[in-house]
Design an enzyme around this catalytic site. Structure first.
Site, short mmCIF file in Angstrom:
data_model
loop_
_atom_site.label_atom_id
_atom_site.label_comp_id
_atom_site.label_asym_id
_atom_site.label_seq_id
_atom_site.Cartn_x
_atom_site.Cartn_y
_atom_site.Cartn_z
N ARG A 174 9.43 64.41 24.77
CA ARG A 174 9.92 63.18 25.48
C ARG A 174 10.58 62.18 24.43
O ARG A 174 11.64 61.60 25.17
CB ARG A 174 8.64 62.36 26.19
N ASP A 179 -6.26 60.08 34.58
CA ASP A 179 -5.08 60.57 34.38
C ASP A 179 -4.55 61.18 33.20
O ASP A 179 -4.49 60.63 32.12
CB ASP A 179 -4.00 59.46 34.81
N LEU A 180 -4.61 62.60 33.14
CA LEU A 180 -4.67 63.35 31.87
C LEU A 180 -3.12 63.09 31.32
O LEU A 180 -2.19 62.95 32.13
CB LEU A 180 -4.80 64.84 32.15
N ASP A 238 -4.31 66.88 37.73
CA ASP A 238 -4.52 65.93 36.46
C ASP A 238 -4.96 64.73 36.69
O ASP A 238 -5.00 63.82 35.77
CB ASP A 238 -3.06 66.19 35.93
N GLU A 239 -5.35 64.33 37.83
CA GLU A 239 -5.93 63.04 38.26
C GLU A 239 -7.13 63.22 39.10
O GLU A 239 -7.32 63.97 39.77
CB GLU A 239 -4.62 62.21 38.99
#
Length: 483
Positions: A101, A64-65, A156-157
DNA sequence: TGGGGTTAT
DNA sequence: ATAACCC
């Protein structure tokens, strides 16, 4: 964790500790044969540990990027590194880097809210997915080099079935190397590793392969990401997110109940989406335990046998779905959303834009789409998610022109799309659309000629294609079954 | 909410 | 063709 500063180093100090602790556990143990299945030690390998055919347990990794679009943008423009960065589509921040974030920006946050929370936020437009898509396939291809069984999930996974690769490594492993076997990354729940347990051993080897994959992703593509190693896709996916950015975690089977019980709501279980979660809630099911203990019969009656049995197994952490190699895409689509489209000419020009991009993509792919679809979303206060579509076969003479540069393939395809459009939308009445999308699908390799058709017996001859654009043909070999 | 994807019915 | 799921 400083993304990209320390190449592929594990984050957090406790990562080292985990490895050390694992070593200590290993050294405390015995190094003799497996108590359950003691057998003669064969020279040059540990095949004695793996009774043939008796091990149906798999080793799966989920990769998972980290904030993928933002990473791609920072690679494109390194000046963005270190700044709070958001990727914007329309008025949404669809993803953002970890600097953003930390400052309170969340995925899928309104641009207004994000700017309010974080005035220094740098925004880049991410509506054109081309570079993300290209990088995404580079990742999948890199993983396919480890093992060909790679399943994509979004851009992305990826899931990779490592079972065979682990088996091979175990066969190469000398018995004196067993006691030195260590985990790479975190062990979920800080569970103790038992090197006499073949399942543990296999998952440890899986964790080492996962680390090699992440290392290769960083060295070859400059990308960081998380990995989770477990015995099935559900658990691998859940455990990959436990330590978050740029770290990896392995789940040993004894901790699988702890993992799934750590979910606070059934909606967090991959495979249980919005609709099913709502229906479960109506049945009074909100926790994983609720779902585990709910009457299977009643659940089957409410959700149908297929969904009921599948999600109830999921609630126990059971998932026998295979890692299905994704291969090349099944469809190509481009969409655009907007506040309002209410005229046919407006729609036509948007459709032309979408189609032009698609033709470039499909041309690069090489395969030919045999079906075209137009999708719309009508404005409505409620029921926002629903879309309508019309599709039809692409005429064969148009298919043949695809990929041949100077031929105008746009005109006939736009004509088709506008017919589909008028089939869905009564253009003589007022309308209000908020999305248009064009999809090319039913992709076939060149010349999938069917038996009994002329094309099956005639194959285009590239070397003798005439300047006039006419194609010449030569006979294909025939077989007895043709007759 | 965006701009994609997949499979099942 | 739609509905569900995934990101």
């Amino acid at each position: 964790e400083q993304l990209g500063v320390e190449p592929a180093e594990e984050a957090g100090g406790d990562e080292e500790e985990d490895a050390v602790q694992a070593m200590e556990r290993v050294e405390a143990g015995e190094t003799g044969g497996s108590p359950g299945a003691p057998g003669p030690e064969e020279p040059g390998g540990l095949t004695w540990l793996v009774p043939e055919g008796s091990s149906s347990s798999r080793v799966i990794v989920h990769v998972d990027l980290d904030c993928f679009y933002a990473q791609v943008e920072m690679i494109s423009n390194p000046e963005l590194k270190g700044k709070p960065l958001g990727v914007q589509q329309k008025y949404l921040v669809v993803t953002c880097n970890y600097e953003a974030r930390k400052l309170g920006v969340k995925k899928l946050m309104n641009v207004r809210d994000a700017k309010e929370k974080c005035p220094q936020l740098v925004l880049v437009n991410g509506e054109d997915l081309t570079r993300y898509r290209e990088m995404s396939y580079k990742v999948t291809e890199l993983l396919e080099e480890f093992s060909p069984v790679v399943e994509r999930l979004g851009f992305d996974e990826n899931f990779v079935d490592l079972t065979e690769m682990v088996e091979k490594r175990l066969q190469q492993l000398q018995s004196d190397e067993l006691s030195a076997l260590t985990v790479s990354g975190h062990v979920y729940n800080n569970q103790y590793i038992n090197l006499h347990d073949i399942v543990h051993i296999r998952l440890l080897v899986g964790s080492q392969i996962a680390a090699e994959m992440r290392e290769a992703m960083y060295n070859q593509l400059g990308l960081t990401g998380c990995a989770g190693v477990a015995s099935n896709k559900l658990l691998a996916k859940l455990v990959s997110g436990v330590f978050k950015p740029n770290q990896q975690t392995v789940l040993l089977p004894e901790s699988s109940q702890v993992l799934i019980q750590s979910l606070s709501h059934v909606k967090e279980m991959p495979g249980i989406g919005y609709k099913t979660a709502k229906r479960l809630e109506a049945l009074g099911i909100s926790s994983v335990l609720d779902l585990q203990t709910f009457s299977p019969k009643i659940l089957e009656k409410e959700l149908g046998i297929s969904v009921a049995q599948r999600i109830q197994k999921l609630s126990f952490g059971e998932d026998n779905s295979p890692v299905t190699p994704s291969g090349p895409p099944q469809s190509f689509s481009e969409e655009d959303s907007f506040k309002k489209c209410s005229s046919e000419v407006e729609a036509k020009s948007k459709i032309e834009e979408l189609l032009a991009s698609l033709l470039n993509r499909v041309c690069q792919d090489g395969r030919k789409p045999h079906t075209i679809r137009l999708i719309i979303r009508r404005y409505s206060s409620e029921n926002h998610c629903s879309r309508e579509s019309r599709q039809c076969p692409i005429p064969s003479h148009v298919i043949q022109k695809l990929g041949t540069g100077n031929c105008d393939v746009m005109t006939p395809m736009v004509d088709i799309l506008m017919k589909l459009f008028r089939n869905m939308v009564n253009v003589k009445m007022p309308f209000h659309l908020t999305l248009l999308s064009v999809c090319l699908c039913n992709l076939k390799a060149l010349n999938t000629a069917k038996k009994g058709t002329i094309d099956y017996y005639l194959t285009p001859s590239l070397s003798t294609t005439s300047r006039s654009g006419k194609r010449s043909f030569k006979m294909k070999d025939t077989h007895m079954e043709d007759f």
